[in-house]
Motif scaffolding. Structure first.
Motif, PDB file in Angstrom:
ATOM      1  N   GLY A 184      73.288  42.259  37.212  1.00 17.40           N
ATOM      2  CA  GLY A 184      74.377  42.877  36.459  1.00 17.40           C
ATOM      3  C   GLY A 184      75.275  41.836  35.826  1.00 17.40           C
ATOM      4  N   GLU A 226      84.647  45.793  31.900  1.00 15.20           N
ATOM      5  CA  GLU A 226      83.368  46.449  31.610  1.00 15.20           C
ATOM      6  C   GLU A 226      82.309  45.856  32.526  1.00 15.20           C
ATOM      7  OE1 GLU A 226      80.290  45.838  28.022  1.00 15.20           O
ATOM      8  OE2 GLU A 226      82.167  46.773  27.399  1.00 15.20           O
ATOM      9  N   LYS A 241      78.183  46.390  33.990  1.00 17.12           N
ATOM     10  CA  LYS A 241      76.930  47.107  33.763  1.00 17.12           C
ATOM     11  C   LYS A 241      75.771  46.403  34.462  1.00 17.12           C
ATOM     12  CE  LYS A 241      76.002  44.787  29.352  1.00 17.12           C
ATOM     13  NZ  LYS A 241      75.740  44.993  27.902  1.00 17.12           N
ATOM     14  N   GLU A 247      68.858  47.740  35.971  1.00 16.59           N
ATOM     15  CA  GLU A 247      69.205  48.740  34.959  1.00 16.59           C
ATOM     16  C   GLU A 247      68.176  49.870  34.926  1.00 16.59           C
ATOM     17  OE1 GLU A 247      70.712  50.741  31.547  1.00 16.59           O
ATOM     18  OE2 GLU A 247      71.628  49.415  33.042  1.00 16.59           O
ATOM     19  N   TYR A 302      77.127  51.808  33.858  1.00 16.87           N
ATOM     20  CA  TYR A 302      77.966  51.297  32.769  1.00 16.87           C
ATOM     21  C   TYR A 302      79.371  51.837  32.996  1.00 16.87           C
ATOM     22  CZ  TYR A 302      79.610  50.087  28.103  1.00 16.87           C
ATOM     23  OH  TYR A 302      80.315  49.551  27.053  1.00 16.87           O
ATOM     24  N   ASP A 303      80.239  51.007  33.563  1.00 13.28           N
ATOM     25  CA  ASP A 303      81.593  51.414  33.932  1.00 13.28           C
ATOM     26  C   ASP A 303      82.624  50.673  33.099  1.00 13.28           C
ATOM     27  OD1 ASP A 303      80.365  52.922  35.847  1.00 13.28           O
ATOM     28  OD2 ASP A 303      81.041  51.724  37.559  1.00 13.28           O
ATOM     29  N   GLU A 360      77.027  56.372  35.842  1.00 13.79           N
ATOM     30  CA  GLU A 360      76.155  55.835  36.877  1.00 13.79           C
ATOM     31  C   GLU A 360      74.993  56.790  37.083  1.00 13.79           C
ATOM     32  OE1 GLU A 360      78.989  55.435  39.978  1.00 13.79           O
ATOM     33  OE2 GLU A 360      79.948  53.672  39.074  1.00 13.79           O
TER      34      GLU A 360
END
Length: 244
Positions: free
Chosen positions: A36, A58, A60, A66, A72-73, A95
């Motif tokens: 990540g 950010e 991810k 992935e 992806y927060d 998520e």
């Protein structure tokens, strides 16, 4: 991965006085596997006609992680530059199939909050959102005043819940980077171990022992090994920041 990103958020906010744009980039690694990445930005702004610091985070997943568990927060916070208490916080997470967006407003004059999802309620005094925790440690040079083994608590708000976060000061150590050795404060936040962490104190945060107080490294002691969040890049107005 979800719990790891949550803990990462707790302890990787930076620079309490963001007069100019700053940006930090991190790699999240499990052994030699890069699973990540995260980007944090800060700049001065105006929030509801008040001076404010705007923090943007950010995080991810990448690569194989992935494909297995996409995350992806985005988290944002508007903070009072004088006392580092938040005016408003945004949580926007994706998520796998789960999605959630919420805005929370903080009213410290009467110890209350208003959440778009759950409405208003009374909360603990001095409550900070997920991106404001690190300010508490930097405020008044707290880390420089602590002795090895001392603990302190921070009231934290995250995902609709507020709780007391206990942090233990472990002393100082050195982190080896591309620009040489950097002396660091080392702290260990105590969190619920859950299904990921091996124990409740199974993580350490290394913060540069200088005026920048930058989080350089976060180490997790997991049930299935270890994981590290490593600082990849630190910039101020697009220029590399040099540690002294």
């Amino acid at each position: 991965m979800k719990q790891i990103i949550f803990i990462f958020l707790l302890f990787t906010t930076f620079q309490s006085n963001a007069q100019i744009v700053e940006e930090l980039e991190y790699n999240i690694r499990f052994g030699f596997i890069r699973g990540g990445e995260a980007i944090l930005k800060a700049n001065d702004t105006i929030f509801q006609d008040k001076q404010s610091i705007h923090y943007y985070m950010e995080a991810k997943t990448v690569g194989l992680t992935e494909k297995l568990f996409p995350v992806y927060d985005i988290y944002e916070s508007f903070v009072n530059p004088e006392n580092y208490l938040p005016y408003m916080a945004i949580r926007n997470v994706k998520e796998q199939s789960y999605k959630s967006y919420n805005e929370t407003y903080f009213f410290h004059e009467n110890d209350s909050i208003y959440s778009q999802k759950s409405g208003g309620r009374k909360v603990r005094e001095g409550l900070v959102d997920i991106l404001s925790v690190f300010f508490y440690m930097r405020q008044n040079n707290l880390l420089d005043k602590l002795d090895k083994g001392e603990e302190f608590e921070v009231p934290v708000y995250h995902a609709g819940d507020d709780f007391m976060m206990t942090v233990k000061y472990l002393g100082t150590d050195k982190v080896y980077t591309d620009i040489g050795e950097i002396n660091c404060h080392v702290v260990s936040p105590r969190v619920k171990k859950g299904k990921v962490l091996k124990r409740s104190d199974g993580l350490k945060l290394y913060i540069s022992k200088d005026s920048n107080k930058v989080p350089l490294l976060l180490e997790f002691d997991l049930r299935v090994g270890s994981l590290k969040c490593e600082l990849r890049s630190l910039k101020r107005d697009g220029m590399q920041l040099i540690f002294r």
